[in-house]
Design an enzyme around this catalytic site. Structure first.
Site, short mmCIF file in Angstrom:
data_model
loop_
_atom_site.label_atom_id
_atom_site.label_comp_id
_atom_site.label_asym_id
_atom_site.label_seq_id
_atom_site.Cartn_x
_atom_site.Cartn_y
_atom_site.Cartn_z
CG HIS A 17 -0.21 -3.21 4.41
ND1 HIS A 17 -0.36 -4.20 2.95
CD2 HIS A 17 0.66 -2.40 4.01
CE1 HIS A 17 0.90 -4.56 2.73
NE2 HIS A 17 1.41 -3.47 3.30
CG HIS A 19 5.59 -0.86 6.11
ND1 HIS A 19 6.04 -1.96 6.38
CD2 HIS A 19 4.66 -1.54 5.06
CE1 HIS A 19 5.32 -3.26 5.73
NE2 HIS A 19 5.16 -2.44 4.91
CG HIS A 197 4.52 -7.47 3.45
ND1 HIS A 197 4.00 -7.75 4.37
CD2 HIS A 197 4.60 -6.11 2.54
CE1 HIS A 197 3.79 -5.64 4.43
NE2 HIS A 197 4.83 -5.47 3.18
CD GLU A 200 5.15 -4.79 -2.27
OE1 GLU A 200 5.88 -6.27 -1.22
OE2 GLU A 200 5.42 -3.77 -2.45
CG ASP A 278 3.25 -0.84 1.67
OD1 ASP A 278 3.43 -1.60 2.57
OD2 ASP A 278 3.71 -1.13 0.50
CG ASP A 279 6.81 1.59 3.10
OD1 ASP A 279 6.45 1.78 4.60
OD2 ASP A 279 6.73 0.92 2.47
N1 ADE Z 1 8.60 -2.79 4.17
C1 ADE Z 1 8.10 -1.51 3.92
N2 ADE Z 1 7.26 -1.23 3.56
C2 ADE Z 1 7.43 -3.14 2.25
C3 ADE Z 1 6.90 -3.33 1.34
N3 ADE Z 1 5.76 -2.21 0.44
N4 ADE Z 1 6.94 -4.34 0.94
C4 ADE Z 1 7.96 -5.68 1.86
N5 ADE Z 1 8.53 -4.54 2.55
C5 ADE Z 1 8.06 -3.36 2.88
ZN ZN Z 2 4.09 -3.19 2.78
#
Ligand code: ADE
Ligand code: ZN
Length: 337
Positions: A17, A19, A197, A200, A278-279
């Site tokens: 996971h 991005h 997703h 969340e 994630d990011d």
């Molecule tokens: N795009 C990038 N990170 C995300 C996240 N945590 N949830 C939804 N969309 C995303």
């Molecule tokens: Zn994500």
């Protein structure tokens, strides 16, 4: 007994996971902004980092989409990918299944080919340089309409042999999986893997829809499934992989303290959880930091770390033989300690 950082960083693992646009570090954002003459509404790297205080998912997404504007050429996407794989390699990562958001780029005028050609080049370079393998998952932005996802699926047609799956990301609340039922059916008919997703910020019903309507192969996040005992049992019985992202959950206020993170509980319930970043450029840590900080906060022991690492391979879209080799490498690593 607490697990050492060396053990956590050293154990072979996959990231499921991530991005790729979320791995854009402020330093690279500034250098690409300058090179491509794209204005960034910040004066310094420190100012950018200070702006990364989010109270929810939407707060983050507003800044994240703005940051992506500096990515203009195939070389930019290649550099972005290579920088990520270097970090992954340093954290014991040997495989990654990375998301990209085509609409973030095509909607600002870039041809579909620019992002994907650059990312594929970065993925090949990383395999040569670090021996790290990877797969590409194309996400649809759920705040846009399904017609936009269909246009994206059509634009992806020449690349379908190099795209492993499709996903669903962006603003979750008010945009349930059912909104994208037709495009995911079309993607499945083309042989693509399906992820989404769900849970969340959105309710357990969105996880249910992802299972029933999109027929997902993995759930991204899934935290709020814990509110529904029958749903948890279904996820356990199905052996459904959850790609959990603890530092993301903390930064986006899904949990208010890492000590309250449900990772340990998920494992105790028998859920097939994995640990991901994630990011990472926005949330303060790559995959190794996610393991280390979560282990310290919720008391993950060595068995939990081994379970998370093994889940990352068995939950991947690698072929059976590759999964078997990675699991054997985890066992050898543990035996050698
Ligand atoms: N795009 C990038 N990170 C995300 C996240 N945590 N949830 C939804 N969309 C995303
Ligand atoms: Zn994500």
């Amino acid at each position: 007994m607490s697990v050492s950082q060396a053990f956590i960083r050293g154990i072979p693992k996959a990231e499921l996971h991530l991005h790729i646009e979320g791995s854009l570090e402020p330093e690279l954002m500034f250098s690409l902004g300058k090179q491509n003459k794209v204005d960034i509404p910040f004066k310094s790297v420190e100012e950018v980092r200070a702006a990364y205080a989010f109270s929810n998912l939407q707060d983050f997404l507003d800044i994240y989409y703005q940051g992506a504007n500096v990515l203009q050429t195939e070389q930019d996407f290649q550099a972005l990918a290579l920088a990520y794989f270097e970090r992954l390699h340093a954290d014991g990562g040997v495989h990654a299944e990375i998301f990209f958001d085509p609409e973030t780029h095509t909607d600002r005028g870039l041809p579909f080919s620019v992002a994907i050609e650059g990312l594929l080049a970065g993925m090949s370079e990383a395999q040569m340089k670090y021996g790290v393998t990877s797969k590409l998952i194309m996400c649809f932005l759920r705040h846009l309409d399904e017609e936009s996802s269909f246009r994206t699926l059509k634009a992806a047609e020449p690349y379908l042999d190099r795209i492993t799956g499709v996903g669903l990301d962006s603003s979750e609340k008010g945009h349930p999986p059912s909104k994208f039922a037709r495009v995911f059916k079309a993607a499945k008919e083309r042989g693509l893997k399906i992820v989404a997703h769900a849970g969340e910020e959105g309710p357990p019903e969105y996880v249910q829809e992802a299972l029933d309507i999109l027929q997902v192969d993995r759930i991204d996040h899934g935290n709020r499934a814990l509110e529904d005992a029958a749903l948890v049992q279904r996820l356990v019985n199905d052996g459904m992989t959850l790609t959990v992202c603890p530092l993301s959950n903390l930064k986006l206020c899904v949990v208010h303290d890492l000590k309250d993170h449900p990772m340990k509980r998920m494992l105790q319930l028998g859920l097939k959880a994995t640990c991901n970043s994630d990011d990472p450029a926005y949330f303060g840590g790559y995959v190794g930091d996610n393991y280390i900080r979560t282990a310290a906060a919720v008391g993950l022991d060595r068995n939990d770390i081994v379970t998370l690492a093994k889940n990352s391979f068995t939950g991947s879209f690698l072929d059976k033989a590759s999964i078997g080799r990675h699991l054997a490498a985890v066992d050898s690593f543990v035996a050698a300690i």
